[in-house]
Design a protein around this motif. Structure first.
Motif, PDB file in Angstrom:
ATOM      1  N   HIS A  79      15.433   7.554 -69.952  1.00 26.40           N
ATOM      2  CA  HIS A  79      16.435   6.552 -70.338  1.00 26.40           C
ATOM      3  C   HIS A  79      15.984   5.820 -71.589  1.00 26.40           C
ATOM      4  O   HIS A  79      14.780   5.748 -71.893  1.00 26.40           O
ATOM      5  N   ARG A  80      16.918   5.279 -72.302  1.00 22.62           N
ATOM      6  CA  ARG A  80      16.603   4.438 -73.444  1.00 22.62           C
ATOM      7  C   ARG A  80      16.227   3.042 -72.954  1.00 22.62           C
ATOM      8  O   ARG A  80      16.504   2.669 -71.807  1.00 22.62           O
ATOM      9  N   VAL A  81      15.619   2.244 -73.831  1.00 24.87           N
ATOM     10  CA  VAL A  81      15.100   0.935 -73.436  1.00 24.87           C
ATOM     11  C   VAL A  81      16.219   0.068 -72.868  1.00 24.87           C
ATOM     12  O   VAL A  81      17.242  -0.182 -73.531  1.00 24.87           O
ATOM     13  N   GLY A  82      16.034  -0.369 -71.629  1.00 28.08           N
ATOM     14  CA  GLY A  82      16.996  -1.254 -70.992  1.00 28.08           C
ATOM     15  C   GLY A  82      18.324  -0.615 -70.650  1.00 28.08           C
ATOM     16  O   GLY A  82      19.281  -1.324 -70.321  1.00 28.08           O
ATOM     17  N   ARG A  83      18.409   0.711 -70.721  1.00 22.41           N
ATOM     18  CA  ARG A  83      19.668   1.400 -70.473  1.00 22.41           C
ATOM     19  C   ARG A  83      19.586   2.196 -69.180  1.00 22.41           C
ATOM     20  O   ARG A  83      18.515   2.620 -68.761  1.00 22.41           O
ATOM     21  N   PRO A  84      20.730   2.454 -68.513  1.00 26.29           N
ATOM     22  CA  PRO A  84      20.717   3.215 -67.260  1.00 26.29           C
ATOM     23  C   PRO A  84      20.692   4.719 -67.509  1.00 26.29           C
ATOM     24  O   PRO A  84      21.018   5.191 -68.612  1.00 26.29           O
ATOM     25  N   VAL A  85      20.326   5.457 -66.470  1.00 24.92           N
ATOM     26  CA  VAL A  85      20.447   6.912 -66.488  1.00 24.92           C
ATOM     27  C   VAL A  85      21.215   7.321 -65.237  1.00 24.92           C
ATOM     28  O   VAL A  85      20.982   6.792 -64.151  1.00 24.92           O
ATOM     29  N   HIS A  86      22.151   8.231 -65.409  1.00 21.05           N
ATOM     30  CA  HIS A  86      22.996   8.695 -64.314  1.00 21.05           C
ATOM     31  C   HIS A  86      22.527  10.076 -63.882  1.00 21.05           C
ATOM     32  O   HIS A  86      22.361  10.973 -64.710  1.00 21.05           O
ATOM     33  N   LEU A  87      22.308  10.268 -62.582  1.00 21.30           N
ATOM     34  CA  LEU A  87      21.846  11.551 -62.054  1.00 21.30           C
ATOM     35  C   LEU A  87      22.953  12.178 -61.232  1.00 21.30           C
ATOM     36  O   LEU A  87      23.498  11.546 -60.328  1.00 21.30           O
ATOM     37  N   ALA A 101      33.836   9.216 -66.843  1.00 23.82           N
ATOM     38  CA  ALA A 101      33.625   7.847 -66.362  1.00 23.82           C
ATOM     39  C   ALA A 101      32.849   6.992 -67.361  1.00 23.82           C
ATOM     40  O   ALA A 101      32.632   5.810 -67.121  1.00 23.82           O
ATOM     41  N   GLY A 102      32.408   7.606 -68.450  1.00 27.34           N
ATOM     42  CA  GLY A 102      31.730   6.840 -69.483  1.00 27.34           C
ATOM     43  C   GLY A 102      30.218   6.863 -69.425  1.00 27.34           C
ATOM     44  O   GLY A 102      29.557   6.111 -70.161  1.00 27.34           O
ATOM     45  N   GLN A 103      29.652   7.700 -68.587  1.00 28.04           N
ATOM     46  CA  GLN A 103      28.198   7.815 -68.546  1.00 28.04           C
ATOM     47  C   GLN A 103      27.706   8.412 -69.862  1.00 28.04           C
ATOM     48  O   GLN A 103      28.259   9.380 -70.363  1.00 28.04           O
ATOM     49  N   ARG A 104      26.621   7.825 -70.410  1.00 34.94           N
ATOM     50  CA  ARG A 104      26.160   8.243 -71.731  1.00 34.94           C
ATOM     51  C   ARG A 104      24.781   8.904 -71.696  1.00 34.94           C
ATOM     52  O   ARG A 104      24.398   9.576 -72.651  1.00 34.94           O
ATOM     53  N   THR A 105      24.031   8.691 -70.632  1.00 34.51           N
ATOM     54  CA  THR A 105      22.730   9.342 -70.443  1.00 34.51           C
ATOM     55  C   THR A 105      22.724   9.933 -69.051  1.00 34.51           C
ATOM     56  O   THR A 105      22.781   9.205 -68.060  1.00 34.51           O
ATOM     57  N   ILE A 106      22.691  11.266 -68.952  1.00 34.51           N
ATOM     58  CA  ILE A 106      22.957  11.950 -67.689  1.00 34.51           C
ATOM     59  C   ILE A 106      21.879  12.995 -67.420  1.00 34.51           C
ATOM     60  O   ILE A 106      21.624  13.851 -68.273  1.00 34.51           O
ATOM     61  N   GLU A 165      22.970  15.384 -77.336  1.00 39.74           N
ATOM     62  CA  GLU A 165      21.617  15.939 -77.356  1.00 39.74           C
ATOM     63  C   GLU A 165      21.251  16.406 -75.951  1.00 39.74           C
ATOM     64  O   GLU A 165      21.640  15.768 -74.956  1.00 39.74           O
ATOM     65  N   ILE A 166      20.530  17.503 -75.863  1.00 38.44           N
ATOM     66  CA  ILE A 166      20.144  18.058 -74.564  1.00 38.44           C
ATOM     67  C   ILE A 166      18.657  18.366 -74.540  1.00 38.44           C
ATOM     68  O   ILE A 166      18.075  18.802 -75.540  1.00 38.44           O
ATOM     69  N   TRP A 167      18.043  18.095 -73.397  1.00 40.01           N
ATOM     70  CA  TRP A 167      16.678  18.515 -73.088  1.00 40.01           C
ATOM     71  C   TRP A 167      16.788  19.313 -71.792  1.00 40.01           C
ATOM     72  O   TRP A 167      17.045  18.753 -70.728  1.00 40.01           O
ATOM     73  N   TRP A 168      16.608  20.604 -71.877  1.00 38.59           N
ATOM     74  CA  TRP A 168      16.904  21.519 -70.772  1.00 38.59           C
ATOM     75  C   TRP A 168      15.641  22.260 -70.344  1.00 38.59           C
ATOM     76  O   TRP A 168      14.757  22.543 -71.158  1.00 38.59           O
ATOM     77  N   GLY A 169      15.565  22.574 -69.046  1.00 36.71           N
ATOM     78  CA  GLY A 169      14.448  23.377 -68.553  1.00 36.71           C
ATOM     79  C   GLY A 169      14.868  24.217 -67.362  1.00 36.71           C
ATOM     80  O   GLY A 169      15.694  23.797 -66.554  1.00 36.71           O
ATOM     81  N   GLN A 182      22.312  13.240 -73.606  1.00 37.22           N
ATOM     82  CA  GLN A 182      22.536  11.906 -74.163  1.00 37.22           C
ATOM     83  C   GLN A 182      23.634  11.980 -75.205  1.00 37.22           C
ATOM     84  O   GLN A 182      23.638  12.866 -76.072  1.00 37.22           O
ATOM     85  N   ALA A 183      24.580  11.049 -75.093  1.00 32.20           N
ATOM     86  CA  ALA A 183      25.680  10.977 -76.041  1.00 32.20           C
ATOM     87  C   ALA A 183      25.155  10.587 -77.425  1.00 32.20           C
ATOM     88  O   ALA A 183      24.097   9.970 -77.542  1.00 32.20           O
ATOM     89  N   PRO A 184      25.869  10.943 -78.489  1.00 27.17           N
ATOM     90  CA  PRO A 184      25.383  10.635 -79.844  1.00 27.17           C
ATOM     91  C   PRO A 184      25.038   9.178 -80.072  1.00 27.17           C
ATOM     92  O   PRO A 184      24.090   8.859 -80.786  1.00 27.17           O
ATOM     93  N   ASP A 185      25.794   8.261 -79.452  1.00 23.49           N
ATOM     94  CA  ASP A 185      25.531   6.846 -79.683  1.00 23.49           C
ATOM     95  C   ASP A 185      24.364   6.311 -78.857  1.00 23.49           C
ATOM     96  O   ASP A 185      23.996   5.151 -78.982  1.00 23.49           O
ATOM     97  N   GLU A 186      23.747   7.156 -78.003  1.00 23.66           N
ATOM     98  CA  GLU A 186      22.612   6.730 -77.203  1.00 23.66           C
ATOM     99  C   GLU A 186      21.283   7.235 -77.738  1.00 23.66           C
ATOM    100  O   GLU A 186      20.230   6.683 -77.436  1.00 23.66           O
ATOM    101  N   VAL A 187      21.304   8.280 -78.551  1.00 29.28           N
ATOM    102  CA  VAL A 187      20.083   9.003 -78.892  1.00 29.28           C
ATOM    103  C   VAL A 187      19.060   8.114 -79.572  1.00 29.28           C
ATOM    104  O   VAL A 187      17.853   8.232 -79.334  1.00 29.28           O
TER     105      VAL A 187
END
Length: 251
Positions: free
Chosen positions: A152-160, A172-177, A197-201, A244-249
């Motif tokens: 997650h970014r500083v002070g921001r939520p992450v949705h799983l 629903a507007g989730q930006r970091t998933i 942006e994606i980080w995949w494994g 992560q959405a472009p405005d979150e990266v």
């Protein structure tokens, strides 16, 4: 009395904690479902049990409607009910101390604890069945470690969530998933998110581990190829990714 240890095993023997190993050595036997004739993941469980001197009792996995049924929760509930019956038969017959080896960590997208809750409500097991949980290394932890990132970014939520519900999360507007339980078909959803942006494994920490990171529209072909490489090398695929959405990266 019957006691069940629910043990998170990460992606295999290399991820067992000292607590998990001690628990397996102290158990009387392990229970595991067999998913078909060629169950490579069951063989990993078998290896872990052999290393800890633990007999492995196989339970044929009940049939489940996996063709995207209209009533998905109902299909899963019916599958869980059938598993409850299968586990009940073995536990009442054997008693003692059993271990159930769970991929990753039992808290994330695994049915074992729900099944044990229902087992504990049965008249034939009520009051005689207890269980505990030994945590394991989860897929999101491994994903973050392999890519050397914070989820997650500083002070921001992450949705799983699951790949099945990714479109719902984006709408629903989730930006970091963080997305789990992906499939080759579910990657088509990423075509709609080319600027994210994606980080995949895939098969993190196991045979055929593959990693891909970058802008979705740029790396998606390489990601699809890497997924097939993981399947070819291991015979199966478990993948997870962070979006992560472009405005979150850069926050």
């Amino acid at each position: 009395m019957t006691h069940v240890h629910v043990v998170g095993i990460g992606m295999g023997p290399q991820h067992l904690t000292q607590e998990a190993s001690a628990t397996l050595r102290a158990a009387d036997y392990a229970l595991a479902v067999r998913k078909g004739a060629d169950d490579d993941l069951l063989e990993v469980r078998r290896l872990i049990c052999a290393e800890h001197g633990l007999p492995l009792v196989e339970i044929p996995d009940p049939e489940r409607d996996r063709d995207d049924p209209a009533d998905y929760p109902g299909a899963v509930a019916a599958w869980h009910a059938a598993r409850v019956e299968a586990y009940a038969d073995e536990l009442t017959a054997r008693g003692g101390s059993a271990a159930v080896l769970v991929w990753g960590d039992p808290s994330l997208y695994d049915s074992t604890l729900r099944i044990l809750d229902r087992l504990g409500e049965r008249p034939d097991l009520s009051g005689s069945l207890t269980w505990d949980v030994i945590p394991g290394i989860s897929a999101p932890q491994l994903l973050a470690a392999r890519h050397r990132i914070v989820l997650h970014r500083v002070g921001r939520p992450v949705h799983l969530t699951t790949a099945r519900r990714l479109p719902e999360a984006v709408a629903a507007g989730q930006r970091t998933i963080v997305v789990m339980l992906g499939s080759a078909a579910s990657l088509a959803q990423l075509d709609e998110l080319p600027d994210w942006e994606i980080w995949w494994g895939a098969n993190l920490g196991a045979t055929g581990e593959q990693l891909v990171a970058g802008r979705v529209g740029t790396v998606l072909p390489a990601l699809r190829a890497a997924r097939e490489t993981a399947r070819r090398q291991a015979g199966w695929v478990m993948d997870a990714f962070l979006l992560q959405a472009p405005d979150e990266v850069h926050r």
